[in-house]
Design a protein around this motif. Structure first.
Motif, short mmCIF file in Angstrom:
data_model
loop_
_atom_site.label_atom_id
_atom_site.label_comp_id
_atom_site.label_asym_id
_atom_site.label_seq_id
_atom_site.Cartn_x
_atom_site.Cartn_y
_atom_site.Cartn_z
N UNK A 88 0.85 -1.20 0.00
CA UNK A 88 0.00 0.00 0.00
C UNK A 88 0.88 1.25 0.00
N UNK A 89 1.01 1.86 -1.15
CA UNK A 89 1.91 3.03 -1.29
C UNK A 89 1.22 4.34 -0.88
N UNK A 90 -0.06 4.29 -0.56
CA UNK A 90 -0.80 5.51 -0.21
C UNK A 90 -0.89 5.74 1.30
N UNK A 91 -0.22 4.91 2.08
CA UNK A 91 -0.30 5.05 3.53
C UNK A 91 0.39 6.34 3.98
N UNK A 92 -0.30 7.10 4.83
CA UNK A 92 0.27 8.32 5.38
C UNK A 92 1.41 7.98 6.35
N UNK A 93 1.24 6.93 7.13
CA UNK A 93 2.26 6.46 8.08
C UNK A 93 2.51 4.99 7.77
N UNK A 94 3.43 4.70 6.86
CA UNK A 94 3.65 3.32 6.41
C UNK A 94 3.99 2.32 7.52
N UNK A 95 4.66 2.76 8.57
CA UNK A 95 5.05 1.81 9.62
C UNK A 95 3.90 1.47 10.56
N UNK A 96 2.77 2.15 10.44
CA UNK A 96 1.62 1.87 11.30
C UNK A 96 1.15 0.43 11.14
N UNK A 97 1.22 -0.10 9.93
CA UNK A 97 0.81 -1.49 9.71
C UNK A 97 1.70 -2.44 10.51
N UNK A 98 3.00 -2.16 10.53
CA UNK A 98 3.91 -3.02 11.29
C UNK A 98 3.71 -2.84 12.79
#
Length: 172
Positions: A88-98
């Motif tokens: 998902x390249x549209x995540x505002x905070x990419x590390x939130x998923x992790x």
């Protein structure tokens, strides 16, 4: 004697666990402490009340079927979190998923997780010592009675930490 008898009666009547009793009796203990401070009584009669642990209702382990997530659901959520992070390249905070996957590994509260620093890692453990409160304020303590504690880092937790380190190096 009246307070002692009344408290024991309440334990029996309501089938209290130790935790329920402590919460229940807290106000009474504080009122009596206040009465001592105001010199209305010489000593707190609750200090002499002893309740044997066998009188408390035992807390049974929760039914696995009633847990928040089954093992299969947990595995699926973690897999989805990794997939979301990678694709998902549209995540505002990419590390939130992790962060979601990391919580399954460590049991941290959201506020504790958000206040972590890489310097909190000590050998194979994580030193949990602060939390974020009201979304922006970092305080140097945690919410729980366990408070300042060390949390063992599993192999899967290390995978997440190493990925976040790689991400931060790559994205400055």
């Amino acid at each position: 004697l009246q307070i002692d008898t009344w408290l024991h009666d309440q334990i029996h009547r309501y089938g209290m666990t130790r935790k329920q009793f402590n919460n229940f009796s807290l106000i009474l203990r504080q009122m009596l402490e206040y009465a001592m401070l105001k010199e209305l009584i010489e000593k707190n009669p609750l200090t002499h009340v002893k309740v044997e642990s066998r009188l408390f209702k035992r807390e049974s382990k929760p039914d696995p079927e009633k847990e928040v997530f089954t093992k299969l659901e947990e595995q699926r959520i973690i897999a989805h979190a990794w997939d979301d992070y990678r694709t998902n390249t549209r995540l505002l905070k990419p590390l939130a998923s992790l962060a979601v996957a990391f919580q399954f590994q460590t049991g941290l509260r959201v506020g504790e997780l958000c206040a972590l620093k890489y310097s909190d890692i000590v050998d194979d453990r994580l030193h949990v010592q602060r939390m974020v409160r009201k979304q922006t304020v970092v305080v140097e303590h945690t919410k729980s009675r366990a408070g300042d504690r060390m949390v063992y880092l599993s192999t899967k937790a290390w995978e997440i930490i190493n990925e976040t380190l790689r991400y931060h190096k790559e994205h400055g």
